[in-house]
Design a protein around this motif. Sequence first.
Motif, PDB file in Angstrom:
ATOM      1  N   THR A 167      -1.566   2.943  -4.404  1.00 41.00           N
ATOM      2  CA  THR A 167      -1.098   2.776  -5.769  1.00 41.00           C
ATOM      3  C   THR A 167      -0.025   1.711  -5.761  1.00 41.00           C
ATOM      4  N   VAL A 168       0.057   0.939  -6.825  1.00 42.62           N
ATOM      5  CA  VAL A 168       1.029  -0.135  -6.898  1.00 42.62           C
ATOM      6  C   VAL A 168       2.435   0.420  -7.115  1.00 42.62           C
ATOM      7  N   ALA A 169       2.534   1.645  -7.552  1.00 46.96           N
ATOM      8  CA  ALA A 169       3.839   2.234  -7.860  1.00 46.96           C
ATOM      9  C   ALA A 169       4.500   2.820  -6.609  1.00 46.96           C
ATOM     10  N   THR A 170       4.538   2.063  -5.527  1.00 43.41           N
ATOM     11  CA  THR A 170       5.220   2.516  -4.319  1.00 43.41           C
ATOM     12  C   THR A 170       6.730   2.415  -4.538  1.00 43.41           C
ATOM     13  N   GLU A 171       7.459   3.357  -3.996  1.00 39.57           N
ATOM     14  CA  GLU A 171       8.898   3.426  -4.270  1.00 39.57           C
ATOM     15  C   GLU A 171       9.699   2.403  -3.476  1.00 39.57           C
ATOM     16  N   ARG A 172       9.328   2.143  -2.244  1.00 36.31           N
ATOM     17  CA  ARG A 172      10.099   1.260  -1.376  1.00 36.31           C
ATOM     18  C   ARG A 172       9.740  -0.202  -1.654  1.00 36.31           C
ATOM     19  N   ILE A 173      10.759  -1.003  -1.946  1.00 35.88           N
ATOM     20  CA  ILE A 173      10.561  -2.440  -2.146  1.00 35.88           C
ATOM     21  C   ILE A 173      11.440  -3.156  -1.131  1.00 35.88           C
ATOM     22  N   HIS A 174      10.802  -3.935  -0.271  1.00 37.88           N
ATOM     23  CA  HIS A 174      11.527  -4.655   0.769  1.00 37.88           C
ATOM     24  C   HIS A 174      11.971  -6.017   0.241  1.00 37.88           C
ATOM     25  N   GLN A 175      13.014  -6.529   0.821  1.00 40.21           N
ATOM     26  CA  GLN A 175      13.470  -7.890   0.523  1.00 40.21           C
ATOM     27  C   GLN A 175      12.745  -8.845   1.463  1.00 40.21           C
ATOM     28  N   ALA A 176      12.594 -10.074   1.049  1.00 40.12           N
ATOM     29  CA  ALA A 176      11.912 -11.067   1.886  1.00 40.12           C
ATOM     30  C   ALA A 176      12.613 -11.200   3.230  1.00 40.12           C
ATOM     31  N   SER A 177      13.920 -11.087   3.233  1.00 43.82           N
ATOM     32  CA  SER A 177      14.678 -11.204   4.487  1.00 43.82           C
ATOM     33  C   SER A 177      14.351 -10.068   5.457  1.00 43.82           C
ATOM     34  N   ASP A 178      13.835  -8.942   4.953  1.00 42.30           N
ATOM     35  CA  ASP A 178      13.454  -7.820   5.820  1.00 42.30           C
ATOM     36  C   ASP A 178      12.296  -8.188   6.752  1.00 42.30           C
ATOM     37  N   ASN A 201      11.988 -10.755   8.602  1.00 43.44           N
ATOM     38  CA  ASN A 201      12.500 -11.252   9.882  1.00 43.44           C
ATOM     39  C   ASN A 201      12.905 -10.110  10.802  1.00 43.44           C
ATOM     40  N   ALA A 202      13.593  -9.133  10.245  1.00 45.73           N
ATOM     41  CA  ALA A 202      14.156  -8.060  11.063  1.00 45.73           C
ATOM     42  C   ALA A 202      13.182  -6.906  11.279  1.00 45.73           C
ATOM     43  N   ARG A 203      12.298  -6.620  10.299  1.00 46.64           N
ATOM     44  CA  ARG A 203      11.478  -5.402  10.366  1.00 46.64           C
ATOM     45  C   ARG A 203      10.008  -5.660  10.035  1.00 46.64           C
ATOM     46  N   TYR A 204       9.501  -6.800  10.428  1.00 44.16           N
ATOM     47  CA  TYR A 204       8.125  -7.130  10.033  1.00 44.16           C
ATOM     48  C   TYR A 204       7.121  -6.097  10.523  1.00 44.16           C
ATOM     49  N   ARG A 205       7.276  -5.570  11.753  1.00 43.55           N
ATOM     50  CA  ARG A 205       6.333  -4.592  12.294  1.00 43.55           C
ATOM     51  C   ARG A 205       6.338  -3.321  11.454  1.00 43.55           C
ATOM     52  N   GLN A 206       7.526  -2.853  11.055  1.00 39.45           N
ATOM     53  CA  GLN A 206       7.621  -1.646  10.226  1.00 39.45           C
ATOM     54  C   GLN A 206       6.955  -1.866   8.864  1.00 39.45           C
ATOM     55  N   ILE A 207       7.143  -3.047   8.311  1.00 38.24           N
ATOM     56  CA  ILE A 207       6.553  -3.355   6.998  1.00 38.24           C
ATOM     57  C   ILE A 207       5.026  -3.415   7.102  1.00 38.24           C
ATOM     58  N   LEU A 208       4.521  -4.047   8.162  1.00 38.43           N
ATOM     59  CA  LEU A 208       3.069  -4.100   8.346  1.00 38.43           C
ATOM     60  C   LEU A 208       2.491  -2.701   8.607  1.00 38.43           C
ATOM     61  N   ASP A 209       3.195  -1.905   9.398  1.00 36.28           N
ATOM     62  CA  ASP A 209       2.743  -0.535   9.646  1.00 36.28           C
ATOM     63  C   ASP A 209       2.727   0.280   8.354  1.00 36.28           C
ATOM     64  N   GLU A 210       3.729   0.065   7.513  1.00 40.75           N
ATOM     65  CA  GLU A 210       3.769   0.752   6.213  1.00 40.75           C
ATOM     66  C   GLU A 210       2.566   0.361   5.361  1.00 40.75           C
ATOM     67  N   ALA A 211       2.246  -0.926   5.357  1.00 38.26           N
ATOM     68  CA  ALA A 211       1.096  -1.396   4.578  1.00 38.26           C
ATOM     69  C   ALA A 211      -0.192  -0.757   5.090  1.00 38.26           C
ATOM     70  N   LYS A 212      -0.339  -0.647   6.406  1.00 37.99           N
ATOM     71  CA  LYS A 212      -1.543  -0.019   6.975  1.00 37.99           C
ATOM     72  C   LYS A 212      -1.587   1.473   6.655  1.00 37.99           C
ATOM     73  N   ARG A 213      -0.454   2.132   6.771  1.00 32.90           N
ATOM     74  CA  ARG A 213      -0.386   3.583   6.592  1.00 32.90           C
ATOM     75  C   ARG A 213      -0.527   3.986   5.123  1.00 32.90           C
ATOM     76  N   GLU A 214       0.177   3.294   4.234  1.00 32.24           N
ATOM     77  CA  GLU A 214       0.224   3.686   2.827  1.00 32.24           C
ATOM     78  C   GLU A 214      -0.719   2.887   1.937  1.00 32.24           C
ATOM     79  N   GLY A 215      -1.350   1.866   2.498  1.00 32.23           N
ATOM     80  CA  GLY A 215      -2.279   1.069   1.705  1.00 32.23           C
ATOM     81  C   GLY A 215      -1.650  -0.183   1.121  1.00 32.23           C
ATOM     82  N   LEU A 216      -0.318  -0.244   1.115  1.00 31.17           N
ATOM     83  CA  LEU A 216       0.368  -1.458   0.674  1.00 31.17           C
ATOM     84  C   LEU A 216       1.853  -1.371   0.986  1.00 31.17           C
ATOM     85  N   ALA A 217       2.465  -2.530   1.016  1.00 29.17           N
ATOM     86  CA  ALA A 217       3.925  -2.632   1.127  1.00 29.17           C
ATOM     87  C   ALA A 217       4.354  -3.698   0.126  1.00 29.17           C
TER      88      ALA A 217
END
Length: 161
Positions: free
Chosen positions: A3-14, A16-32
């Motif tokens: 669903t597009v109404a995901t609660e967590r919104i990352h900043q672009a600067s994130d 650099n520091a947390r790209y793996r976590q963001i990609l894992d979130e996208a795989k797990r939840e369907g989007l980031a």
Amino acid sequence: MATVATERIHQASDLNARYRQILDEAKREGLARLRDSDGTSIVIQPERELQRWARTEYILGVARSFLPIEAAVAEERLPKGIELGAWGWLSVLDSSDLHEFVDELRGALSEALGSLDDVQLKDVLAAWHETALVLGDELSREVLLGQSDEADFAEVGRPEA
């Protein structure tokens, strides 16, 4: 399905520091979701989700094209050109064939809407399109519908080697 109404919104600067976590979130939840510095919202999602959206759009497009044809057949009349839209090839079908087409496509649409799998729907449309192409050819129509007589056939001899 994501669903597009995901609660967590990352900043672009994130990224650099947390790209793996963001990609894992996208795989797990369907989007980031990311918010760029100019405020643009960007969604990262697995390709399977994009494919699901493409299938859904196709199925809904077929349903939109189907509705006026179904209504015309339900009113026991042949659909007009504007009702046929991109399916002008249906104009060669008679009333009986149109009823059969509507019944078969209704079933395929119901299945596709329930499963978001468009394979059967595409197969049904392709088969009816092929049928319409054959029936649109006068000679093929006569042969298929048995509208020929003895005079249309001739005795042939055995081929010589």
